[in-house]
Design an enzyme around this catalytic site. Structure first.
Site, PDB file in Angstrom:
ATOM      1  N   GLY A 221      34.302 -20.052  82.331  1.00 42.44           N
ATOM      2  CA  GLY A 221      35.182 -21.073  82.899  1.00 42.44           C
ATOM      3  C   GLY A 221      36.602 -20.638  83.190  1.00 42.44           C
ATOM      4  O   GLY A 221      36.955 -19.453  83.163  1.00 42.44           O
ATOM      5  N   CYS A 246      38.283  -9.873  78.929  1.00 40.89           N
ATOM      6  CA  CYS A 246      37.822 -10.838  79.936  1.00 40.89           C
ATOM      7  C   CYS A 246      38.590 -12.164  79.854  1.00 40.89           C
ATOM      8  O   CYS A 246      39.756 -12.212  80.200  1.00 40.89           O
ATOM      9  CB  CYS A 246      36.315 -11.032  79.837  1.00 40.89           C
ATOM     10  SG  CYS A 246      35.574 -11.673  81.356  1.00 40.89           S
ATOM     11  N   HIS A 331      34.476  -5.229  80.547  1.00 39.69           N
ATOM     12  CA  HIS A 331      33.772  -5.280  79.266  1.00 39.69           C
ATOM     13  C   HIS A 331      33.562  -3.877  78.702  1.00 39.69           C
ATOM     14  O   HIS A 331      32.592  -3.197  79.063  1.00 39.69           O
ATOM     15  CB  HIS A 331      32.416  -5.976  79.429  1.00 39.69           C
ATOM     16  CG  HIS A 331      32.527  -7.449  79.604  1.00 39.69           C
ATOM     17  ND1 HIS A 331      32.423  -8.346  78.559  1.00 39.69           N
ATOM     18  CD2 HIS A 331      32.779  -8.202  80.705  1.00 39.69           C
ATOM     19  CE1 HIS A 331      32.582  -9.578  79.006  1.00 39.69           C
ATOM     20  NE2 HIS A 331      32.806  -9.520  80.310  1.00 39.69           N
ATOM     21  N   GLU A 333      32.483  -3.132  75.857  1.00 35.67           N
ATOM     22  CA  GLU A 333      31.261  -3.099  75.052  1.00 35.67           C
ATOM     23  C   GLU A 333      30.015  -2.976  75.909  1.00 35.67           C
ATOM     24  O   GLU A 333      28.903  -2.837  75.387  1.00 35.67           O
ATOM     25  CB  GLU A 333      31.167  -4.354  74.178  1.00 35.67           C
ATOM     26  CG  GLU A 333      30.625  -5.601  74.848  1.00 35.67           C
ATOM     27  CD  GLU A 333      31.584  -6.252  75.834  1.00 35.67           C
ATOM     28  OE1 GLU A 333      31.166  -7.204  76.513  1.00 35.67           O
ATOM     29  OE2 GLU A 333      32.739  -5.814  75.928  1.00 35.67           O
TER      30      GLU A 333
END
Length: 362
Positions: A221, A246, A331, A333
């Site tokens: 969102g 993020c 990201h 990860e």
């Protein structure tokens, strides 16, 4: 079982249904990853969205117990060119269809996903519905045009209560805005003593846990729909070393006086090149976001841009000029995607170690 995908602009696709026999409405987006569909469908950042996968064959290695990024997927629906009925992989436990039936998620296959992707690229993300072929398309289109999609996605996917993930190393408070398990895995791999807390946890509550660092997770969102987190960040900045990913990156920018804007169709895939402005090195990254930090808004803050996207020049990393805090839009990860940026977790540990006195005086 015929189904239709209807977009708010009036475009209609007819295809085969799979998964749950139910209807769904959401924001239609696309992901360009060639693999990693299990991680994509279980990424909480897709809450409220219907995901189109541009790679044509999905489900060919099945669904296994190990590659989930959350316990319960928050995705509203899946759109694929072909859904494999007979996966072939030694870890496979379910077909895509089996899993979607189990989790009550509808899907549609057999449509032209290239055409759909080009529509989204041209007009931006659109509201859409996956529904029965018997439904009146004009009624659905009218409903989509007037429908307001939910704005409480972070509340839906964040943990309701704090919980520990023990380790013997640095204590990290991980603020869960829709956390991928990959972030927790990377911290556990480094023996961090992690406490995962809900999105609305206050600055005072976090400081009472006496952490060595604060990790801001990804999430779904508009970051401006999470004012509680912005208030919390204003209360901890300069007191505890901080690393954001993020949505965490976007919230950090807002808390420091920057601004965020909605992108036309976002970045969703596993091969996005990002440049580190300090070293000039390029990393291939996994990304999933529909909002970005506005470059002009950074000029009046104490933030510096550290990374940029090579495809469109958008901001991919920030650091605070006065406090031990940095964030990235992508990201590190991965899950799925390349692990080029995994060393950022090591940098976070180094930042915590180098700023022990900051924590002591907090």
């Amino acid at each position: 079982m015929k189904r239709q995908l209807i977009l708010e602009d009036g475009t209609i696709f007819i295809g085969e249904g799979f998964g749950a026999d139910t209807e769904t409405v959401g924001e239609v987006v696309f992901n360009t990853g060639m693999t990693g569909y299990q991680e994509i469908l279980s990424d909480p950042s897709y809450c409220g969205q219907i995901v189109t996968l541009t790679y044509p064959l999905i489900g060919n290695y099945g669904i296994n117990r190990d590659d989930f990024e959350s316990i319960n997927p928050a995705v509203k629906g899946f759109i694929v060119k072909e859904a494999c009925d007979f996966p072939s992989n030694w870890r496979s436990e379910y077909t895509l269809d089996d899993y979607f039936v189990m989790k009550k998620i509808p899907g549609i296959s057999g449509i032209d996903t290239r055409k759909l992707t080009r529509i989204i690229r041209q007009y931006g993300t659109l509201k859409g519905a996956i529904c029965s072929i018997e439904k009146n398309a004009e009624d659905i289109i009218h409903s989509l045009k007037s429908k307001q999609l939910p704005i409480d996605q972070v509340r839906q996917v964040s943990t309701k209560n704090p919980y520990p993930s023990p380790g013997r190393g640095k204590r990290v408070v991980l603020v869960d805005f829709g956390m991928k398990h990959g972030i927790l895995r990377e911290l556990n791999k480094r023996d961090c003593d992690v406490v995962v807390v809900p999105y609305h946890t206050t600055a005072q509550e976090i400081l009472q846990l006496r952490p060595d660092g604060i990790m801001l997770s990804n999430g779904p969102g508009d970051p401006k729909d999470v004012p509680e987190a912005i208030d919390m960040l204003k209360g901890v900045l300069g007191k505890i070393p901080l690393f954001g990913i993020c949505l965490g990156h976007q919230l950090f920018a807002l808390a420091c006086g920057g601004n965020t804007v909605k992108m036309k169709f976002g970045h969703r895939g596993s091969n996005h090149p990002v440049k580190d402005l300090a070293t000039g090195k390029i990393a291939m990254t996994s990304q999933n976001h529909g909002y970005t930090v506005e470059p002009e808004s950074i000029k009046s803050t104490r933030l510096a841009v550290t990374h940029i996207a090579l495809n469109d020049g958008t901001i991919e990393g920030l650091k605070h000029l006065d406090y031990p805090a940095f964030t990235v839009q992508y990201h590190p990860e991965a899950s799925p995607g390349p692990e080029d940026a995994g060393q950022l977790f090591d940098q976070f540990l180094e930042l915590m170690e180098a700023n022990k006195e900051v924590i002591t005086n907090a």
